[in-house]
Design an enzyme around this catalytic site. Sequence first.
Site, PDB file in Angstrom:
ATOM      1  N   LYS A  65      27.807  54.848  -1.091  1.00 33.36           N
ATOM      2  CA  LYS A  65      27.589  56.379  -0.647  1.00 33.36           C
ATOM      3  C   LYS A  65      28.384  56.894  -2.067  1.00 33.36           C
ATOM      4  O   LYS A  65      29.387  56.132  -2.754  1.00 33.36           O
ATOM      5  CB  LYS A  65      27.618  57.171  -0.329  1.00 33.36           C
ATOM      6  N   ASP A  99      21.120  61.979  -3.564  1.00 31.63           N
ATOM      7  CA  ASP A  99      20.675  62.245  -1.878  1.00 31.63           C
ATOM      8  C   ASP A  99      20.611  64.058  -2.143  1.00 31.63           C
ATOM      9  O   ASP A  99      19.890  64.720  -2.939  1.00 31.63           O
ATOM     10  CB  ASP A  99      22.292  61.530  -1.835  1.00 31.63           C
TER      11      ASP A  99
END
Length: 444
Positions: free
Chosen positions: A126, A166
């Site tokens: 991430k 995201d």
Amino acid sequence: MSYVEEIYNKTVRENPGEKEFHQAVKEVLDSLKLVIDANETQYRETALLERLVEPERIISFRVPWVDDKGRARINKGYRLQFNNAIGPYKGGLRFHPSVNQGILKFLGFEQTFKNSLTGLPIGGGKGGSDFDPKGKSDHEIMVFCQSFMTELYKHIGADQDVPAGDIGVGGRELGFMYGQYKRLTGLYEGVLTGKGLTYGGSLVRTQATGYGLVYILEEMLKSHGISLEGKTAIVSGSGNVAIYTVEKAQQLGATVVAMSDSNGYIYDKDGIKLDIVKEIKEIRRGRIKEYADVVPGSVYTEGKGIWSVPCDIALPCATQNELNLEDAKTLKANGCIAVAEGANMPSDMEATEFFLDNGMLFMPGKAANAGGVATSALEMSQNSLRMSWTFEEVDEKLHDIMKGIYTKVADAAKRYGVSGNYVAGANIASFEKIANAMMAQGFV
Ligand code: GLU
């Protein structure tokens, strides 16, 4: 002290102040206790849990850029490569002022488990920045993305680490980043997913998280003899996940009566007109309150009250910890029977426990929203094959993957004597694959 408690305490001690990370680790470890107790010696000998909660690599960097007024600006940039036991690091980039290392650790940890559940060969990662895209011009977004990639490109690659979008990172941002990656490396490779359709993106990727959420919701309801048709649903958020959740829920006969953003929520008793939401959010990048200005009979309410809207099904698709114990109780009191999470960890720990203890059907994010990253993996496959599949082909694969996840999660819960507890089922099923892959590859 049990191995699980020991590791949780160590995580809290060694990652001070990172409460979302502690929360994500606790939820996973608590539900893995039975599995871990049964294999304790083996796991302890290989320090499996110590390795599982420690990101393999944290890259943090400065992102300098110049705004439209010619002022020099600085943001923080990150990439966390969490675990590559089952494939290249894979996971989104988030651009939001709340981004910090702790938030990204929670997201990277969750991602590792989610990606394992998809059944596809992708590890967990991430990244992102505390940059706030809100109110920035297209030019500022481009300049920022180029600067961000000028550092990030050194650490990623199609077989190494494959970022995607995201919160705050969609097609526009990925396009700018892809252009810069190509310029810096000279490589035309599948290093990012969620790309535009003209340069290697996959059909259905835009819709995938929302569609996948509704596909797994349908499976969960079906296995309890319930149909989605005719049900009233509420969907928090109004970004990419929320929009395509509403689209698929409507296609399958549900009426979605509320959506929200960080300022407030809209209620439309006749059902949300999605073309209007798309126009406001996807084209004008506006706020959800504009919906009430153009749709007669709809109401906009300032604040966080969306969970007080009566519904059969609640689909939190905004952000972490957006739904607490009070909200969970309100949902139940209003007759809600099922909750499936489109966002990452939107229900806090107490709300999750309330759902499980009160006979509500609850599908946690790492299973429910895995359709996005699963379709990213399908994009990687198409890039490697130098092919593109049709919408129908990708949608069918996504549908099968979500059905497969439901079966895996439900079966794992049953095997450990907690039938219907999909939190435990999701954690156990994904852990088994990761643990197995990590142990097979030796102490690394
Ligand atoms: N950000 C999405 C997630 O939370 C998608 C990640 C990806 O496609 O790599 O799973």
